[in-house]
Design an enzyme around this catalytic site. Structure first.
Site, PDB file in Angstrom:
ATOM      1  N   PRO A   2      -0.542 -26.179 -43.483  1.00  0.00           N
ATOM      2  CA  PRO A   2      -0.118 -27.475 -42.939  1.00  0.00           C
ATOM      3  C   PRO A   2      -0.546 -27.616 -41.478  1.00  0.00           C
ATOM      4  O   PRO A   2      -0.356 -26.703 -40.686  1.00  0.00           O
ATOM      5  CB  PRO A   2       1.411 -27.435 -43.051  1.00  0.00           C
ATOM      6  N   GLU A   3      -1.146 -28.745 -41.128  1.00  0.00           N
ATOM      7  CA  GLU A   3      -1.551 -29.003 -39.752  1.00  0.00           C
ATOM      8  C   GLU A   3      -0.530 -29.955 -39.096  1.00  0.00           C
ATOM      9  O   GLU A   3       0.397 -30.396 -39.745  1.00  0.00           O
ATOM     10  CB  GLU A   3      -2.970 -29.581 -39.725  1.00  0.00           C
TER      11      GLU A   3
END
Ligand SMILES: [Zn+2]
Length: 286
Positions: A2-3
């Protein structure tokens, strides 16, 4: 992994559903995933949920907080009393299958003002993610490890220029360094560099003032778009409602090897840079 836009999206969703719910129990399935005394937070209401860098902060009374990092494979899934679900993070079967699963590391039971019981699951396949009970001071100490979030005013042109002009490292590695600026993961680094027409392997110090300005603007732009679209979900869970993001439908170069550049129609190439798959246009990114 996840960014920032994905983590921001999760934090926003959790804020909507967790505020004013009270933690009634904490079940730690995997010791490594939870640090601190869970008894300290039982009985406390969640006052707010926010994000800084890729950390999610659950604000509690008495100067206490829960701080969480999803790392590679973490996810939060809220299952309401009526069975409905909301959440995000690393996309897996757990988004849709029975919970707890074999990847569930921590389970929070929460009660709303009507006395209904809800559950928040922290799942993490690879167990690099964590949740910590921390004080105000400990939160500040943790946040000091990170540079300003790229899309905020704190990531000013003056600050960015100072950091960029000082180093001979490759520009893509510099913008992905969290101690310089937070929030630029691989997808958004590739896309930001393409928007600014800068080659990912350029030496940072070789960028002209005009290029630095263009790059900062481009990075802010792609991150803001990522947040607006709920992040990117690059796999077959891309349609799961209440979880998936839509940025993957708007990527400029990431994952588009052999396709046409949106700037100039040139062919998008892939190379390895610092161990990460890096996409760029060999025609317009110089
Ligand atoms: Zn191009």
């Amino acid at each position: 992994m996840p960014e920032l836009p994905e983590v921001e999206t999760i934090a926003r969703r959790l804020r909507e559903i967790l505020i004013k719910k009270t933690i009634t129990s904490v079940t730690i399935v995997k010791e490594k995933s939870f640090q601190g005394d869970p008894q300290k937070i039982v009985g406390l209401p969640i006052l707010d949920v926010s994000r800084r860098a890729k950390l999610i902060k659950f604000h509690l009374p008495n100067g206490l907080h829960l701080l969480a990092h999803l790392k590679m494979t973490g996810q939060f899934i809220f299952v309401a009393a009526d069975g409905s679900r909301l959440g995000g993070g690393h996309p897996t079967d757990d988004w849709i299958s029975q919970l707890p699963s074999k990847h569930t590391r921590v389970i929070f039971e929460l009660q709303d003002s009507e006395g209904k019981a809800h559950h928040l699951f922290f799942n993490d396949q690879r167990i690099f993610g964590w949740i910590k009970v921390v004080t105000d001071q400990e939160v500040e100490a943790e946040f000091r490890k990170y540079g300003p979030d790229i899309h905020t005013l704190d990531a000013s042109l003056k600050y960015f220029t100072q950091k960029i002009s000082k180093t001979n490292r490759k520009i893509k590695q510099v913008i992905m360094d969290n101690s310089i600026v937070s929030g630029v993961g691989n997808i958004y680094a590739c896309d930001g560099l393409n928007t600014a027409c800068i080659h990912p392997a350029r030496r940072a110090s070789s960028l002209t003032p005009e290029e630095v300005k263009k790059l900062l603007h481009a990075l802010k732009q792609v991150i803001v778009l990522g947040i607006k679209l709920g992040g990117a979900t690059i796999d077959h869970y891309r349609t799961v409602d209440g979880f998936a993001g839509k940025y993957q439908d708007h990527v400029r170069v990431y994952g588009r090897e052999g396709e046409q550049c949106k700037n100039c129609g040139g062919t998008i190439k892939k190379m390895q840079l610092g161990g990460r798959g890096t996409y760029y246009c060999q025609n317009c990114q110089i």
